[in-house]
Write a protein that holds these residues in place. Structure first.
Motif, PDB file in Angstrom:
ATOM      1  N   THR A 111       0.821  -1.216   0.000  1.00  0.00           N
ATOM      2  CA  THR A 111       0.000   0.000   0.000  1.00  0.00           C
ATOM      3  C   THR A 111       0.855   1.268   0.000  1.00  0.00           C
ATOM      4  O   THR A 111       2.026   1.233   0.393  1.00  0.00           O
ATOM      5  CB  THR A 111      -0.925   0.042   1.233  1.00  0.00           C
ATOM      6  N   VAL A 112       0.233   2.342  -0.439  1.00  0.00           N
ATOM      7  CA  VAL A 112       0.873   3.661  -0.419  1.00  0.00           C
ATOM      8  C   VAL A 112      -0.140   4.622   0.192  1.00  0.00           C
ATOM      9  O   VAL A 112      -1.309   4.614  -0.199  1.00  0.00           O
ATOM     10  CB  VAL A 112       1.225   4.115  -1.861  1.00  0.00           C
ATOM     11  N   SER A 113       0.286   5.425   1.151  1.00  0.00           N
ATOM     12  CA  SER A 113      -0.656   6.403   1.700  1.00  0.00           C
ATOM     13  C   SER A 113      -0.512   7.715   0.933  1.00  0.00           C
ATOM     14  O   SER A 113       0.595   8.102   0.540  1.00  0.00           O
ATOM     15  CB  SER A 113      -0.408   6.609   3.191  1.00  0.00           C
ATOM     16  N   ALA A 114      -1.627   8.365   0.698  1.00  0.00           N
ATOM     17  CA  ALA A 114      -1.625   9.607  -0.089  1.00  0.00           C
ATOM     18  C   ALA A 114      -2.546  10.637   0.552  1.00  0.00           C
ATOM     19  O   ALA A 114      -3.432  10.288   1.338  1.00  0.00           O
ATOM     20  CB  ALA A 114      -2.087   9.311  -1.513  1.00  0.00           C
ATOM     21  N   GLU A 115      -2.313  11.862   0.187  1.00  0.00           N
ATOM     22  CA  GLU A 115      -3.119  12.954   0.732  1.00  0.00           C
ATOM     23  C   GLU A 115      -4.047  13.502  -0.348  1.00  0.00           C
ATOM     24  O   GLU A 115      -3.635  13.632  -1.505  1.00  0.00           O
ATOM     25  CB  GLU A 115      -2.187  14.067   1.206  1.00  0.00           C
ATOM     26  N   VAL A 116      -5.271  13.799   0.040  1.00  0.00           N
ATOM     27  CA  VAL A 116      -6.227  14.388  -0.912  1.00  0.00           C
ATOM     28  C   VAL A 116      -5.890  15.870  -1.055  1.00  0.00           C
ATOM     29  O   VAL A 116      -5.854  16.608  -0.067  1.00  0.00           O
ATOM     30  CB  VAL A 116      -7.680  14.206  -0.412  1.00  0.00           C
ATOM     31  N   ILE A 117      -5.619  16.296  -2.291  1.00  0.00           N
ATOM     32  CA  ILE A 117      -5.230  17.701  -2.485  1.00  0.00           C
ATOM     33  C   ILE A 117      -6.291  18.516  -3.221  1.00  0.00           C
ATOM     34  O   ILE A 117      -6.220  19.733  -3.275  1.00  0.00           O
ATOM     35  CB  ILE A 117      -3.871  17.817  -3.214  1.00  0.00           C
ATOM     36  N   VAL A 146      -9.836   3.820   3.047  1.00  0.00           N
ATOM     37  CA  VAL A 146      -9.479   4.490   4.307  1.00  0.00           C
ATOM     38  C   VAL A 146      -9.825   3.490   5.418  1.00  0.00           C
ATOM     39  O   VAL A 146     -10.510   2.498   5.129  1.00  0.00           O
ATOM     40  CB  VAL A 146     -10.255   5.823   4.506  1.00  0.00           C
ATOM     41  N   PRO A 147      -9.381   3.706   6.652  1.00  0.00           N
ATOM     42  CA  PRO A 147      -9.714   2.716   7.685  1.00  0.00           C
ATOM     43  C   PRO A 147     -11.219   2.445   7.831  1.00  0.00           C
ATOM     44  O   PRO A 147     -11.612   1.355   8.243  1.00  0.00           O
ATOM     45  CB  PRO A 147      -9.146   3.352   8.960  1.00  0.00           C
ATOM     46  N   ASP A 148     -12.053   3.408   7.471  1.00  0.00           N
ATOM     47  CA  ASP A 148     -13.503   3.207   7.596  1.00  0.00           C
ATOM     48  C   ASP A 148     -14.063   2.272   6.528  1.00  0.00           C
ATOM     49  O   ASP A 148     -15.129   1.688   6.703  1.00  0.00           O
ATOM     50  CB  ASP A 148     -14.235   4.550   7.494  1.00  0.00           C
ATOM     51  N   GLY A 149     -13.395   2.208   5.375  1.00  0.00           N
ATOM     52  CA  GLY A 149     -13.898   1.350   4.309  1.00  0.00           C
ATOM     53  C   GLY A 149     -13.411   1.777   2.938  1.00  0.00           C
ATOM     54  O   GLY A 149     -12.503   2.597   2.811  1.00  0.00           O
ATOM     55  N   GLU A 256      -9.278  13.180   3.886  1.00  0.00           N
ATOM     56  CA  GLU A 256      -7.999  13.896   3.868  1.00  0.00           C
ATOM     57  C   GLU A 256      -6.845  13.000   3.435  1.00  0.00           C
ATOM     58  O   GLU A 256      -6.052  13.370   2.589  1.00  0.00           O
ATOM     59  CB  GLU A 256      -7.708  14.494   5.246  1.00  0.00           C
ATOM     60  N   GLU A 257      -6.751  11.822   4.052  1.00  0.00           N
ATOM     61  CA  GLU A 257      -5.705  10.868   3.672  1.00  0.00           C
ATOM     62  C   GLU A 257      -6.349   9.557   3.236  1.00  0.00           C
ATOM     63  O   GLU A 257      -7.385   9.168   3.775  1.00  0.00           O
ATOM     64  CB  GLU A 257      -4.756  10.579   4.845  1.00  0.00           C
ATOM     65  N   VAL A 258      -5.719   8.928   2.273  1.00  0.00           N
ATOM     66  CA  VAL A 258      -6.246   7.641   1.792  1.00  0.00           C
ATOM     67  C   VAL A 258      -5.093   6.634   1.645  1.00  0.00           C
ATOM     68  O   VAL A 258      -3.925   7.018   1.650  1.00  0.00           O
ATOM     69  CB  VAL A 258      -6.961   7.783   0.422  1.00  0.00           C
ATOM     70  N   ILE A 259      -5.462   5.366   1.518  1.00  0.00           N
ATOM     71  CA  ILE A 259      -4.466   4.304   1.293  1.00  0.00           C
ATOM     72  C   ILE A 259      -4.751   3.689  -0.075  1.00  0.00           C
ATOM     73  O   ILE A 259      -5.895   3.335  -0.362  1.00  0.00           O
ATOM     74  CB  ILE A 259      -4.553   3.226   2.401  1.00  0.00           C
ATOM     75  N   VAL A 260      -3.709   3.591  -0.887  1.00  0.00           N
ATOM     76  CA  VAL A 260      -3.872   3.006  -2.227  1.00  0.00           C
ATOM     77  C   VAL A 260      -3.209   1.637  -2.238  1.00  0.00           C
ATOM     78  O   VAL A 260      -2.051   1.501  -1.847  1.00  0.00           O
ATOM     79  CB  VAL A 260      -3.237   3.910  -3.311  1.00  0.00           C
ATOM     80  N   PHE A 261      -3.947   0.624  -2.680  1.00  0.00           N
ATOM     81  CA  PHE A 261      -3.389  -0.729  -2.822  1.00  0.00           C
ATOM     82  C   PHE A 261      -2.672  -0.761  -4.167  1.00  0.00           C
ATOM     83  O   PHE A 261      -3.323  -0.759  -5.202  1.00  0.00           O
ATOM     84  CB  PHE A 261      -4.506  -1.777  -2.812  1.00  0.00           C
TER      85      PHE A 261
END
Lengths: 272, 182
Positions: A111-117, A146-149, A256-261
């Motif tokens: 995974t890679v974490s990214a920020e929503v811009i 995101v951790p919520d889903g 704000e932040e997301v995780i990309v598989f």
């Protein structure tokens, strides 16, 4: 006369372009990533500045409530540590049992974490721009969570930025199932805050409050990720399907932040 | 060349304003297309040779940034541009009848075209409550802010034209001086 013909020609070409992009969204991906590459660095700078300013506000002006919150968080942390220990035990026993059964080993996805811009400029589409792109290993079709889903999937990639189609967008579809009854269907966006659960047979038992998870069959999202909960069921007298509304767990307004598989979870058989 | 650069920068500025600033406030969730007043202004007040390339550029940028049908904004902006050129054949561009309502009408046309495209390409699509809710909020914002947007663009354009003319005349004077000295 010439201008009128030119005008009609342009309108005709535009409609053809729309039709092509509707049937083959990939056709316009290359040219549409150019403005993203130009505009996104500025979006990144503006969003960074806003985050910095709001960060100052949060960190320095809310110190009074922080102490109280700290106590609560410490309590929660101790509970989490206890839970983590239990999870480690379960994981170890799971590994032992898998080995015992000579079963397949799950390889975790990278995974890679990214920020929503930036968000979509149109009120009719639900997409976001993230600050990670091809150089970080992101490819078109990568699932975003995101951790919520589940949040959505990458639809356009430039070198350093990507566009993510949210599951609440009208063009989004996720193969899903109800966790309790295992009823299958397709989650589609409505360009509002809710989604609809399509093609769910009338015979399937679905109740308000049921958890909806990804089925993994679409080949995009890994199986078992949370999507939302059933918020409404209409079972008409006629027809083979029932109408089901699903409210996503993710708050898309506060993304704000997301995780990309970047690589899908793979399954391989463990050699004895 | 300078006006093209200025209007292109304005496009990028407005897109950033909408996607990175206004999107942080829930109040502006259903704010109308922010490039629309500029497109209408280009149709009403700027020459065809200047307005046409710019509206295609605006449409291309919007289509690239949104997740919707590619080509929709190019089509809508072109139709609105043509509609504005047609309107000024009957009404004066600075008419008091135009300014308060033109953005409102523009937003209405944009949503109407979108509705027609949805019907054309997605036959099972039905008008939902959220669609009507979004359109009504967009119209509300257009009615409140639209005239001010147009006034602000017009004011900026006039000031910019004056500054540009002044600069050009100064350069000419300097050139004349240099010629005389040489």
């Amino acid at each position: 006369m010439v201008l009128a013909i030119a005008g009609i020609f342009i309108v005709f070409c535009s409609v053809i372009l729309i039709a092509v992009s509707d049937r083959h969204p990939d056709a316009t991906e290359g040219i549409s990533s150019v403005p993203i590459s130009i505009i996104s660095p500025f979006q990144d700078a503006v969003t960074g500045s806003i985050t910095f300013i709001t960060g100052i506000w949060r960190h320095y002006f809310y110190l009074v409530s922080t102490a109280k919150e700290n106590d609560e968080l410490k309590k929660m942390l101790s509970q989490a540590v206890e839970k983590k220990n239990q999870c480690i035990e379960i994981e170890l026993s799971n590994q032992r049992l898998r080995k015992f059964l000579d079963f397949q080993k799950t390889r975790m996805a990278q995974t890679v974490s990214a920020e929503v811009i930036g968000k979509d400029p149109s009120p009719w589409s639900k997409t976001v721009i993230i600050d990670k792109g091809r150089s970080d290993g992101i490819r078109k079709g990568c699932p975003v969570v995101v951790p919520d889903g589940i949040t959505g999937q990458v639809v356009s990639v430039s070198t350093y930025y990507s566009k993510v189609l949210l599951i609440i967008d009208r063009n989004s579809a996720v193969d899903a199932l109800v966790q309790r009854s295992r009823a299958r269907g397709i989650i589609r966006g409505m360009s509002a805050e809710d989604c609809t659960f399509h093609y769910v047979l009338r015979k399937n038992d679905i109740r308000v409050g049921d958890e909806v998870i990804s089925s993994g069959i679409d080949g995009v999202y890994p199986k078992g990720l949370r999507i939302g909960y059933v918020s409404g069921v209409i079972r008409r007298n006629s027809g083979i399907f029932q109408e089901v509304d699903v409210t996503p767990h993710v708050d898309f307004e506060k993304l704000e932040e997301v995780i990309v598989f970047i690589t899908p979870a793979e399954y391989e058989f463990e050699m004895p | 060349m300078i006006p093209y650069i200025v209007y292109s920068c304005a496009c990028i500025f407005l897109l950033i304003l909408k996607t990175a600033v206004l999107s942080n406030f829930a109040l502006f969730n259903n704010f109308y297309d922010i490039l629309l007043p500029v497109v209408l202004y280009l149709g009403l007040f700027r020459p065809l040779s200047q307005g046409l390339p710019l509206i295609f550029f605006y449409g291309f940028c919007m289509d690239s940034m949104t997740g919707g049908l590619f080509g929709f904004y190019i089509l809508v902006y072109f139709l609105l541009f043509i509609a504005m050129r047609w309107t000024i054949q009957f009404l004066h561009a600075r008419s008091f009848l135009l300014k308060p309502f033109i953005v409102l009408v523009g937003v209405l046309i944009e949503n109407l075209v979108l509705f027609l495209l949805f019907v054309l390409f997605h036959r099972n699509w039905v008008v939902s409550g959220s669609f009507l809710h979004s359109v009504s909020i967009q119209l509300f914002w257009a009615a409140i802010t639209g005239p001010f947007f147009l006034i602000a663009i017009d004011y900026t354009q006039i000031r910019f034209s004056d500054w540009l003319e002044e600069k050009v005349s100064m350069e000419r004077k300097m050139e004349n001086k240099r010629d005389r000295i040489s």
